[in-house]
Scaffold this motif. Sequence first.
Motif, mmCIF file in Angstrom:
data_model
loop_
_atom_site.group_PDB
_atom_site.id
_atom_site.type_symbol
_atom_site.label_atom_id
_atom_site.label_comp_id
_atom_site.label_asym_id
_atom_site.label_seq_id
_atom_site.Cartn_x
_atom_site.Cartn_y
_atom_site.Cartn_z
ATOM 1 N N ARG A 175 0.844 -1.211 0.000
ATOM 2 C CA ARG A 175 0.000 0.000 0.000
ATOM 3 C C ARG A 175 0.871 1.249 0.000
ATOM 4 N N LEU A 176 0.278 2.333 -0.475
ATOM 5 C CA LEU A 176 0.934 3.639 -0.510
ATOM 6 C C LEU A 176 0.246 4.530 0.507
ATOM 7 N N ILE A 177 1.022 5.097 1.436
ATOM 8 C CA ILE A 177 0.440 5.938 2.474
ATOM 9 C C ILE A 177 1.160 7.277 2.514
ATOM 10 N N GLU A 178 0.476 8.261 3.060
ATOM 11 C CA GLU A 178 1.060 9.581 3.282
ATOM 12 C C GLU A 178 1.796 9.543 4.612
ATOM 13 N N PHE A 179 3.087 9.824 4.599
ATOM 14 C CA PHE A 179 3.897 9.686 5.808
ATOM 15 C C PHE A 179 5.085 10.640 5.714
ATOM 16 N N GLY A 180 5.351 11.341 6.796
ATOM 17 C CA GLY A 180 6.479 12.261 6.806
ATOM 18 C C GLY A 180 6.202 13.460 7.693
ATOM 19 N N ARG A 181 7.087 14.443 7.627
ATOM 20 C CA ARG A 181 7.005 15.578 8.550
ATOM 21 C C ARG A 181 5.786 16.459 8.285
ATOM 22 N N ARG A 185 -0.040 17.592 9.132
ATOM 23 C CA ARG A 185 -0.590 18.910 8.777
ATOM 24 C C ARG A 185 -1.478 18.825 7.546
ATOM 25 N N ASP A 186 -0.991 18.153 6.513
ATOM 26 C CA ASP A 186 -1.751 18.082 5.265
ATOM 27 C C ASP A 186 -3.042 17.292 5.441
ATOM 28 N N ARG A 187 -2.990 16.198 6.174
ATOM 29 C CA ARG A 187 -4.203 15.403 6.378
ATOM 30 C C ARG A 187 -5.196 16.137 7.272
ATOM 31 N N ASN A 188 -4.704 16.919 8.202
ATOM 32 C CA ASN A 188 -5.605 17.695 9.067
ATOM 33 C C ASN A 188 -6.336 18.763 8.256
ATOM 34 N N ILE A 206 5.248 5.410 13.271
ATOM 35 C CA ILE A 206 4.178 6.378 13.501
ATOM 36 C C ILE A 206 4.729 7.787 13.327
ATOM 37 N N CYS A 207 3.942 8.667 12.713
ATOM 38 C CA CYS A 207 4.287 10.087 12.643
ATOM 39 C C CYS A 207 3.959 10.731 13.984
ATOM 40 N N GLY A 208 4.974 11.211 14.690
ATOM 41 C CA GLY A 208 4.751 11.797 16.005
ATOM 42 C C GLY A 208 5.491 13.111 16.175
ATOM 43 N N GLY A 213 7.847 19.684 20.050
ATOM 44 C CA GLY A 213 6.877 19.828 18.973
ATOM 45 C C GLY A 213 7.420 19.565 17.591
ATOM 46 N N ARG A 214 8.656 19.081 17.499
ATOM 47 C CA ARG A 214 9.249 18.799 16.194
ATOM 48 C C ARG A 214 8.860 17.405 15.729
ATOM 49 N N PHE A 215 8.911 17.213 14.430
ATOM 50 C CA PHE A 215 8.549 15.918 13.848
ATOM 51 C C PHE A 215 9.474 14.826 14.375
#
Length: 329
Positions: A175-181, A185-188, A206-208, A213-215
């Motif tokens: 599968r292809l997923i949106e993941f990164g710094r 923000r973009d999904r929100n 996990i994106c955390g 507050g940094r990626f």
Amino acid sequence: MLNQIYEEEFLGFSYGFRPERSQHDALDALHVGIDKRKVNYILDADIRSFFDEVSQEWLIRFIEHRIGDPRIIRLIRKWLKAGVLEDGVVRTSERGTGQGSVISPLLANIYLHYVFDLWAERWRRREAKGDMIIVRYADDIVVGFEKEADARRFWNMMRERLQEFALELHSDKTRLIEFGRFAARDRNRRGVGKPETFDFLGFTHICGRDRQGRFQIRRKSRRDRRWAKLREIKDELRKRMLQTIPQQGRWLRQVITGYFAYHAVPTNHRSLNAFRDHVIRLWGRTLRRRSQKHALTWVRMGVLADHWLPKPRTVHPWPSIRFAVKHPR
């Protein structure tokens, strides 16, 4: 001898079954690649029944491309034709690398080196419009992309490439997923919730965010693997029910120490605590079943656990630190 020859050929993003390269080296490379490069999408690829579907004809052709000694080729053919003993019957197959043989991991790497690695490296240099990272451990492949268009073109062309060599991507696991710094923000902004996660080598990624507050890429032990290990411990404790507490304690200490040796990475402390707590409960239930007149309270169980069972602590350094030491350039 073959290992020495092919170590000069294999590419840097291949980590599976190679000397001085472990699963944690692959995890470090993936972590650093996502954190330091422009990665916005992750292609989590899995090859369906890879070790059973390898074309032996293509495999021999790949080996002959590099090895000219007919005695070596003949020996490898014997390995491939040896078959598997099941219920007293030897079963042979025209496909697969003969799992269980000492050379099977090397043959798998040779096959994917020609089928995937060389092609993917050329695709990255010639076709990709944006940044791109690749990490492969045996048949588990993770590819990161800056641009979604690159990711979808690579996915389609990878599917066609594998089909040419008798392999197929697992439709449910790839599968292809949106993941990164910027994924959160973009999904929100689009109102589609938190970024998806993906699994690689026993960890869920996990994106955390860190405390500033940094990626931050957070890794925790896969839930299904953790429960499978706990079921094994539960079954073994039943067999050891009549052993003394010191005997059980020494065995559980070895089990937990071995589990922590692999899973004790930064950001995974909560999962390690949950694993240890479950082991304590399983041990307590086992001890209570030994007698209907037990006097084992949970306070006493806590004392036993503190005496025999190691507490979670981070064993592995941060991926960027270890990666910088092993790859200083």
